[in-house]
Structure formats: structure tokens, C-alpha cells
Design an enzyme around this catalytic site. Structure first.
Site, mmCIF file in Angstrom:
data_model
loop_
_atom_site.group_PDB
_atom_site.id
_atom_site.type_symbol
_atom_site.label_atom_id
_atom_site.label_comp_id
_atom_site.label_asym_id
_atom_site.label_seq_id
_atom_site.Cartn_x
_atom_site.Cartn_y
_atom_site.Cartn_z
ATOM 1 N N GLU A 136 -32.288 -57.107 -7.870
ATOM 2 C CA GLU A 136 -32.915 -58.065 -8.761
ATOM 3 C C GLU A 136 -34.051 -58.735 -7.998
ATOM 4 O O GLU A 136 -33.834 -59.372 -6.975
ATOM 5 C CB GLU A 136 -31.912 -59.105 -9.253
ATOM 6 C CG GLU A 136 -32.503 -60.036 -10.273
ATOM 7 C CD GLU A 136 -31.500 -61.032 -10.833
ATOM 8 O OE1 GLU A 136 -31.918 -61.816 -11.700
ATOM 9 O OE2 GLU A 136 -30.334 -61.042 -10.405
ATOM 10 N N ASP B 69 -36.964 -73.144 -3.943
ATOM 11 C CA ASP B 69 -37.889 -73.222 -2.813
ATOM 12 C C ASP B 69 -38.610 -71.900 -2.569
ATOM 13 O O ASP B 69 -39.800 -71.891 -2.258
ATOM 14 C CB ASP B 69 -37.136 -73.637 -1.542
ATOM 15 C CG ASP B 69 -36.676 -75.086 -1.585
ATOM 16 O OD1 ASP B 69 -37.238 -75.867 -2.386
ATOM 17 O OD2 ASP B 69 -35.758 -75.425 -0.818
#
Length: 127
Positions: free
Chosen positions: A70, A81
């Protein structure tokens, strides 16, 4: 099955490289179900810290037996972040597609897209 057991068995049962084959997600899960195995599905954010590192990470994850990888695509309103770093480094969709053409061609890949808390999968075919 523990993830370490899957990793040890993945070299013998991982018939095809993820990056060089065109197998759907549902076909992958069906094959693993028949074999009594679970899927190894790592997630990384494209462009963190840069697209060159992302390309190498995809190759490493593939060689480690990832059944599906993925690849997160950073977007304009990042919460994580990693996505913030990728966007700050200039990562964009065109750059991600270009990198995938180099790494995965001519295979099929899936990019997750998130909209209103629902997950959609864009099927991208590279020729």
C-alpha cells in the site's frame, strides 16, 4: 500465523514478484486463503523522504515477500508527518506515477485514496 512465520514461508510460497505481476487484490487474498496464509501488506508514504528512497523501499518490500504494497499518496491536507515531509520535499502525483512506471512497469498497481472516511482504490494500469 505470525508475521515472522509468514516471512519465513514467503520465499517458498511467494510464486511471483508483486512488482512484476498483474494480480488483483482479491485474487491475492483468495490465493492466500486457499493456502491457509495471511497477507503481508506493508504501507509506506510515497516521497518520504524522497521518491528515490520510495522506489528502493518498494523493491526491498517486494523482495521480502510483500503480497500487496500500500503506497500512500500525500495530498493537500496531510495529517501524518510522513505526508507533510513528502509534500515539503515536492512530492506530487505526477512524480509518483513516473516513479511507479520505473519500478513496476508493466505491472498493475493500486493507490489508496481517502474521501470522507471511505477508502477507494484507483486501479492504475501501466503499459
Amino acid at each position: 500465523m505470525s508475521s515472522s512465520a509468514h516471512s519465513q514461508d514467503s520465499s517458498s510460497n511467494h510464486n511471483n514478484s508483486f512488482l512484476s505481476t498483474s494480480v488483483s487484490i482479491s485474487e491475492t487474498f483468495a490465493r492466500l486463503r486457499i493456502q491457509g496464509q495471511v497477507a503481508f501488506v506493508p504501507y509506506i508514504t510515497a516521497g518520504d523522504p524522497n521518491l528515490e528512497t520510495t522506489a528502493e523501499a518498494l523493491k526491498v518490500l517486494d523482495s521480502c515477500g510483500a503480497d500487496i504494497i500500500e503506497l500512500g499518496v500525500p495530498f493537500s491536507d496531510p495529517l501524518a508527518d510522513a505526508a507533510r515531509r513528502a509534500l515539503a520535499n515536492g512530492t506530487n502525483f505526477d512524480g509518483i506515477i513516473s516513479m511507479l512506471k520505473e519500478v513496476c512497469a508493466p505491472s498493475r498497481f493500486h493507490l489508496p485514496s481517502y474521501a470522507q472516511d471511505s477508502i477507494y482504490c484507483m486501479n492504475c494500469f501501466i503499459s
